[in-house]
Write an enzyme that holds these catalytic residues in place. Structure first.
Site, PDB file in Angstrom:
ATOM      1  N   HIS A   3      -5.549  -3.448   2.073  1.00 39.39           N
ATOM      2  CA  HIS A   3      -5.891  -4.455   3.081  1.00 39.39           C
ATOM      3  C   HIS A   3      -6.584  -5.666   2.457  1.00 39.39           C
ATOM      4  CE1 HIS A   3      -4.612  -1.252   5.578  1.00 39.39           C
ATOM      5  NE2 HIS A   3      -5.085  -1.724   6.710  1.00 39.39           N
ATOM      6  N   ARG A  14      -1.959  -4.890   3.544  1.00 38.71           N
ATOM      7  CA  ARG A  14      -1.652  -4.076   4.724  1.00 38.71           C
ATOM      8  C   ARG A  14      -0.260  -4.369   5.270  1.00 38.71           C
ATOM      9  NH1 ARG A  14      -1.813  -5.691  10.039  1.00 38.71           N
ATOM     10  NH2 ARG A  14      -1.680  -3.988  11.530  1.00 38.71           N
ATOM     11  N   GLU A  59     -18.784   4.004   0.305  1.00 42.46           N
ATOM     12  CA  GLU A  59     -18.082   3.404  -0.823  1.00 42.46           C
ATOM     13  C   GLU A  59     -18.916   3.423  -2.094  1.00 42.46           C
ATOM     14  OE1 GLU A  59     -18.620   1.884   2.120  1.00 42.46           O
ATOM     15  OE2 GLU A  59     -16.640   2.121   3.040  1.00 42.46           O
ATOM     16  N   SER A  61      -4.359   4.825   6.246  1.00 44.48           N
ATOM     17  CA  SER A  61      -4.076   3.391   6.088  1.00 44.48           C
ATOM     18  C   SER A  61      -4.063   2.951   4.628  1.00 44.48           C
ATOM     19  CB  SER A  61      -5.019   2.525   6.931  1.00 44.48           C
ATOM     20  OG  SER A  61      -6.347   2.814   6.646  1.00 44.48           O
ATOM     21  N   ASP A  70      -7.491  -7.913  12.460  1.00 50.32           N
ATOM     22  CA  ASP A  70      -8.850  -7.408  12.217  1.00 50.32           C
ATOM     23  C   ASP A  70      -9.838  -8.527  11.888  1.00 50.32           C
ATOM     24  OD1 ASP A  70      -8.407  -4.806  12.838  1.00 50.32           O
ATOM     25  OD2 ASP A  70      -8.338  -4.069  10.767  1.00 50.32           O
ATOM     26  N   ARG A 102       0.825  -1.219   0.000  1.00 47.76           N
ATOM     27  CA  ARG A 102       0.000   0.000   0.000  1.00 47.76           C
ATOM     28  C   ARG A 102       0.853   1.259   0.000  1.00 47.76           C
ATOM     29  NH1 ARG A 102      -1.519   0.802   6.241  1.00 47.76           N
ATOM     30  NH2 ARG A 102      -0.136  -0.767   7.056  1.00 47.76           N
ATOM     31  N   PHE A 130     -14.464  -3.410   1.241  1.00 46.86           N
ATOM     32  CA  PHE A 130     -15.600  -2.489   1.053  1.00 46.86           C
ATOM     33  C   PHE A 130     -15.630  -1.886  -0.348  1.00 46.86           C
ATOM     34  CE2 PHE A 130     -13.938  -1.917   5.514  1.00 46.86           C
ATOM     35  CZ  PHE A 130     -14.664  -2.985   6.008  1.00 46.86           C
TER      36      PHE A 130
END
Lengths: 337, 290
Positions: free
Chosen positions: A121, A179, A70, A49, A129, A22, A95
């Site tokens: 991610h 991530r 989104e 992030s 998570d 990322r 998402f």
């Protein structure tokens, strides 16, 4: 043997530096933004992030804060693209493109708008998570959309190049990022062209076709097999030389490179940190079945969800590390005619 | 066509009303010929679309991609028949092409597609998405200091989509005053009356609480509609919503206010009856010659 022409890192197998892909997205956005004023970045409350913050700091007037929405983001980006902008939409892949698939299908795919979707991610290496935030189906759901290009960069350098290349081409692109830190094993000199798979290691016994950071595990597996891999009498005790292919572009698939590998090697292993159903494994299997049926083993998520844990633990638990790839190579060799 | 003066004259209104009637008749003929398509919504929005295409919009039918055109975004894509008829009458394409609606190979898709018919602006049908795209266009236009305006037509049933409220939050926060939303408040959706299906009242309060300038009008009163678009243009610090109270199926008595007519076309007999009503303005004209 590792190809010289792809100019991989000199510290390839000697504790290469660790960075998340990322980061390459954020750096690529800044680079693309410098080259082209039409580049805008939209983000859904995940600015840091997704590393969209790098672009926001460089070009605040071209950064659009969407809040947690989104679906609207996909539509607003399409509207901006229809007005001459080159929008990158940033979120977690779970998402976007997870929640807004239909908006992407209709407004970006069907309308063929110049929108780039950055999914951060993705994969189980999201870690603690847990399953809700670990996008595993994104390759499948984006690959099936006509007009969509699907890119899965293997490290931070390739992520930056892929982001810049996406800005330079006209049309919808999905870019998949992770991530967690992963090995930086390519260099700024390593070639990258959308739609062209690169042979990173030559060999003719079996070919591993990989996309994303797991490509590094594939290279490690190939090295291990070259040093000690022998498969019973069927292989006459000789060392196993594995061809390793970086198939960063899942769509359009580089059939030429894949079919050459199938013909030269006669056995294929695919590696990805995503569902094998519909993912890279699915794409390669379709290609082989249609053009050159070849034994294939697929490393990836086996039709199941992830869970909480540290990235390294999860990758090991779900069989996405070099030792598992070695076993898959041995399995496919036993099936080789 | 160029920008119109603020005041609309009575003779222009009379002309537009006549035009709307003519457009309704072509609409009925087109739907009957297609044997498929939506009747109630397009008839209900005939007056507003006529006013848009023949008075409000700054557009060039022979140059559909003219960069400074106002953008008319149809979010509730299923009422596209009314847009198609208005576009044909305005000169975007030959009127005879209206008879190709929904046929294989047609530019007049069942739900409109941007790349098939110049002037359509966006592909629409999946509800709520025109509103998001209109927001994106208005935002980009403001970035570019463009002076063209965005008009977005939405259905009232459509407002049940979550993406609408995501988009409305964005439009209000960004104060996209170059965007005017026109809600076709016809009170019907496929399964019944909107207030029975989920309920949206108090709709005006909802928009106002989000930060919109709200104007409520009779959607069959062309003067009110034109005035509302001018008011929206004058309110430069807030985006505006025109809630247009319309009668679905307007002009054809057996279709009016009937949700059953949301998604079906008239059969030949019904079309004859509908055309007779429209020609005689609901029986107020005694002799009909057509």
């Amino acid at each position: 043997m590792i190809s010289k022409t792809v100019k991989l890192s000199s510290s390839l197998f000697n504790n290469p530096p660790q960075k998340p892909t990322r980061q390459g997205y954020g750096e690529g956005l800044v680079e693309a933004g410098a080259a082209d004023e039409s580049v805008v970045v939209l983000c859904t409350d995940l600015t840091e992030s997704t590393r969209s913050n790098l672009f926001k700091e460089a070009y605040p007037k071209r950064f659009v804060q969407m809040g947690i929405s989104e679906q609207a983001m996909a539509g607003i980006a399409a509207g901006m693209a229809l007005t001459g902008k080159t929008p990158f939409i940033s979120s977690y892949a779970a998402f976007s493109p997870g929640r807004n698939w239909e908006q992407i299908r209709t407004l970006i795919g069907l309308q063929n708008t110049n929108v780039k979707i950055g999914g951060a991610h993705a994969g189980i290496s999201v870690g603690p998570d847990g399953a809700t935030h670990q996008a595993l189906e994104d390759i499948a759901t984006m690959r099936v959309i006509p007009n969509m290009t699907v890119l899965v960069p293997c490290d931070v350098h390739e992520a930056r190049k892929a982001t810049v290349a996406a800005a330079l081409m006209t049309g919808p692109v999905y870019l998949r990022f992770a991530r967690a830190n992963s090995s930086v094993f390519t260099t700024t000199q390593t070639p990258f062209t959308i739609g062209k798979a690169e042979v990173y290691r030559d060999g003719t016994d079996v070919a591993i076709i990989a996309a994303g950071p797991i490509l590094y595990e594939a290279l490690k597996a190939a090295e291990a097999l070259s040093k000690s891999g022998r498969v019973g009498s069927a292989f006459g005790g000789k060392r196993i030389e594995v061809r390793v292919i970086n198939c960063h572009t899942i769509k359009p698939l580089d059939k030429k490179t894949i079919l050459a590998a199938a013909k030269d090697c006669g056995a294929i292993v695919t590696c990805e940190e995503a569902q094998i159903i519909g993912g890279l494994g699915g794409a390669v299997a379709e290609c082989l079945a249609e053009h050159h049926p070849t034994p294939i083993e697929r490393i990836g998520m086996q039709d199941c969800y992830g869970e909480s844990g540290e990235p390294a633990e999860l990758l090991e638990h779900f069989g996405l590390t070099a030792p598992h790839i070695v076993k898959a190579v041995q399995r496919v060799l036993r099936r080789k005619k | 066509m160029t920008s119109q003066p603020l005041h609309i004259h009575d003779d222009k209104i009379a002309h537009l009303e006549e035009k709307a009637n003519e457009i309704r008749r072509d609409l009925v003929k087109m739907l009957e010929h297609a044997g498929s398509g939506h009747s109630a919504g397009p008839l209900g929005m005939a007056d507003i679309f006529t006013a848009l295409y023949f008075h409000v919009l700054n557009h060039r039918p022979k140059q559909p991609n003219w960069k400074d055109r106002d953008r008319l975004i149809l979010s509730n894509g299923h009422i596209c028949p009314i847009r198609y008829v208005c576009m044909a009458h305005a000169g975007y394409f030959p009127k005879k092409e209206l008879m190709t609606l929904r046929r294989l190979g047609t530019r007049l898709q069942g739900h409109p597609e941007k790349d098939r018919l110049p002037g359509v602006e966006t592909t629409s049908g999946p509800l709520g998405e025109g509103l998001a795209q209109a927001a994106g266009m208005a935002y980009a236009a403001r970035m570019n200091d463009d002076t063209w305006r965005v008009f977005c037509v939405t259905g009232d049933g459509e407002l049940q989509e979550g993406i609408c409220w995501e988009s409305l939050l964005f439009i209000a926060k960004e104060k996209l005053a170059n965007l005017t939303i026109i809600v076709d408040r016809n009170q019907i959706q496929i399964d019944g009356f909107v207030e029975d299906v989920t309920g949206e009242e108090p709709l005006r309060d909802k928009f106002e609480s989000f930060g919109f300038h709200v104007i409520e009008i009779d959607g069959h009163n062309i003067e009110q509609f034109v005035d509302a678009t001018e008011e929206a243009r004058a309110v430069y610090k807030k985006p505006s919503v025109i809630i247009a109270n319309t009668i679905p199926g307007k002009g054809v008595d057996f279709m009016e206010k009937k949700f059953e007519w949301h998604g079906k076309p008239p059969n030949p007999k019904e079309a004859r009856s509908a055309l007779a009503q429209l020609r005689t303005l609901g029986g107020t004209i005694q002799s009909e010659h057509e």
